[in-house]
Structures are given as structure tokens and as C-alpha cells.
Write a protein that holds these residues in place. Structure first.
Motif, PDB file in Angstrom:
ATOM      1  N   MET A   1     -28.424 -69.422 -37.714  1.00 26.92           N
ATOM      2  CA  MET A   1     -27.065 -68.893 -37.776  1.00 26.92           C
ATOM      3  C   MET A   1     -27.047 -67.512 -38.423  1.00 26.92           C
ATOM      4  N   ASN A   2     -27.834 -67.355 -39.496  1.00 26.15           N
ATOM      5  CA  ASN A   2     -27.898 -66.091 -40.215  1.00 26.15           C
ATOM      6  C   ASN A   2     -28.469 -64.981 -39.332  1.00 26.15           C
ATOM      7  N   LYS A   3     -29.460 -65.324 -38.472  1.00 24.22           N
ATOM      8  CA  LYS A   3     -30.056 -64.358 -37.564  1.00 24.22           C
ATOM      9  C   LYS A   3     -29.044 -63.878 -36.524  1.00 24.22           C
ATOM     10  N   ILE A   4     -28.237 -64.784 -36.051  1.00 20.68           N
ATOM     11  CA  ILE A   4     -27.208 -64.441 -35.057  1.00 20.68           C
ATOM     12  C   ILE A   4     -26.175 -63.491 -35.659  1.00 20.68           C
ATOM     13  N   LEU A   5     -25.762 -63.782 -36.866  1.00 17.78           N
ATOM     14  CA  LEU A   5     -24.794 -62.930 -37.555  1.00 17.78           C
ATOM     15  C   LEU A   5     -25.361 -61.530 -37.780  1.00 17.78           C
ATOM     16  N   LYS A   6     -26.636 -61.439 -38.181  1.00 17.96           N
ATOM     17  CA  LYS A   6     -27.272 -60.134 -38.371  1.00 17.96           C
ATOM     18  C   LYS A   6     -27.345 -59.362 -37.051  1.00 17.96           C
ATOM     19  N   LYS A   7     -27.651 -60.068 -35.979  1.00 18.24           N
ATOM     20  CA  LYS A   7     -27.749 -59.432 -34.656  1.00 18.24           C
ATOM     21  C   LYS A   7     -26.369 -58.890 -34.224  1.00 18.24           C
ATOM     22  N   ILE A   8     -25.327 -59.657 -34.447  1.00 21.03           N
ATOM     23  CA  ILE A   8     -23.965 -59.222 -34.102  1.00 21.03           C
ATOM     24  C   ILE A   8     -23.579 -57.994 -34.921  1.00 21.03           C
ATOM     25  N   MET A   9     -23.894 -58.010 -36.202  1.00 15.07           N
ATOM     26  CA  MET A   9     -23.586 -56.856 -37.066  1.00 15.07           C
ATOM     27  C   MET A   9     -24.348 -55.615 -36.607  1.00 15.07           C
ATOM     28  N   GLN A  10     -25.586 -55.791 -36.191  1.00 15.11           N
ATOM     29  CA  GLN A  10     -26.391 -54.669 -35.719  1.00 15.11           C
ATOM     30  C   GLN A  10     -25.788 -54.089 -34.434  1.00 15.11           C
ATOM     31  N   ILE A  11     -25.352 -54.936 -33.539  1.00  8.91           N
ATOM     32  CA  ILE A  11     -24.737 -54.483 -32.287  1.00  8.91           C
ATOM     33  C   ILE A  11     -23.435 -53.740 -32.569  1.00  8.91           C
TER      34      ILE A  11
END
Length: 179
Positions: A1-11
Motif C-alpha cells: 500500500m505504501n509503495k502505491i501511495l509513493k508512486k501516485i505522489m511521484q506521478i
């Protein structure tokens, strides 16, 4: 879940930076929206740029007398990067008949060689085939939203380059003739 959130923030970060870059890149296009000029509108709409525009209201013999006023381009289009140019407004019966932006060339046509007005025209109104050379001469016309736009470059007496952009409409375009 944390990885997905980081990916969304990066995008979102990349999208935000891209948007800011595009807005900064198009600043010159937004700095001078000549199509927003209300051709046929009351002269008072442009007096904030040119000052009070006096017309000959007592002249009944020539009811369609043309009054012209000019100013530096930066007064009308701040930060537009159009170089040494002026803008001239044509007024008929207290109505805006049109405008002309003219490049103020010296004897060596140095201002036109910079292609500042040319670049403004092609980025705002469209391509002009086979015109990319600074010594190109000719004209191109567009019709956009009821406005008639004409860009042209030609030599006067085989030496002095005249470069201008005209904006009017079908009703008033005949008044933009310079004597």
C-alpha cells in the motif's frame, strides 16, 4: 500500500512540474491575445492603452472618417517579446475597426531578421508554408472566430522590409488601408 501511495505522489509531482513548464513556455502566447479585441466595439475599450481617442464628430461630409492612434507594443501587450514594434488602432464612427502590429525596421531590416512577430503569428494563428527564412516575403490570411487575420512581409523600394499583422473583420477590414 505504501509503495502505491509513493508512486501516485511521484506521478502527481511530475504532472505538476510538467504543467508549470508548459504554462511558462506559453507565456508569450498568453501575454497578447489579439483575438480578444472586440472589432466593432466601442473605442473606449482600448483607450486605456492609447489614451483618449478624439474623432471628428462634426464631420458630416465624411461619416466614415478613419482615426488612427499608435503606441509601443509593450504598452498593449506587456512581456510579449515582439521586439521593436508598434500597434496602431483604426477607429471608425467611435468603433474599433481593427489593429495593425508593425515591426519597426531600420535600414538593415534587423528587427524582422529576429522573426519575433513571425514566431508569434505561427504559434498563435498557424503555419505559413515555405516561410521560415528571415528574407521570405508574402502573406497569409486566416479567419478565426469572425476575425480576419493577415500577416505579411514585403519590400518597399527593394530595400526596406515592411512586416505587419492585421486583425479586423469582414465589415471593417477596408478601413485598415494606410495612405
Amino acid at each position: 500500500m505504501n509503495k502505491i501511495l509513493k508512486k501516485i505522489m511521484q506521478i502527481l509531482k511530475i504532472a505538476s512540474i510538467s504543467l508549470l513548464f508548459l504554462l511558462a513556455l506559453n507565456k508569450a502566447s498568453f501575454a497578447c491575445d489579439l483575438l480578444s479585441i472586440n472589432i466593432g466595439g466601442n473605442k473606449s475599450e482600448i483607450e486605456k492603452y492609447f489614451g483618449p481617442i478624439e474623432t471628428d464628430e462634426e464631420n458630416t461630409e465624411e461619416p466614415n472618417d478613419v482615426t488612427t492612434v499608435s503606441t509601443e507594443i509593450d504598452r498593449f501587450c506587456p512581456n510579449s517579446n515582439l521586439g521593436d514594434s508598434s500597434i496602431r488602432a483604426f477607429i471608425v464612427n467611435d468603433k474599433i475597426a481593427g489593429i495593425i502590429i508593425e515591426v519597426l525596421n531600420g535600414t538593415n531590416n534587423e528587427e524582422s531578421k529576429k522573426q519575433l512577430l513571425y514566431n508569434y503569428v505561427i504559434s498563435n494563428y498557424g503555419k505559413i508554408e515555405n516561410s521560415s527564412r528571415p528574407d521570405w516575403t508574402g502573406y497569409k490570411a486566416w479567419k478565426i472566430g469572425g476575425k480576419e487575420i493577415i500577416y505579411g512581409k514585403w519590400y518597399y523600394r527593394k530595400k526596406f522590409l515592411i512586416e505587419e499583422l492585421q486583425i479586423s473583420n469582414a465589415e471593417y477590414k477596408g478601413y485598415l488601408v494606410i495612405e
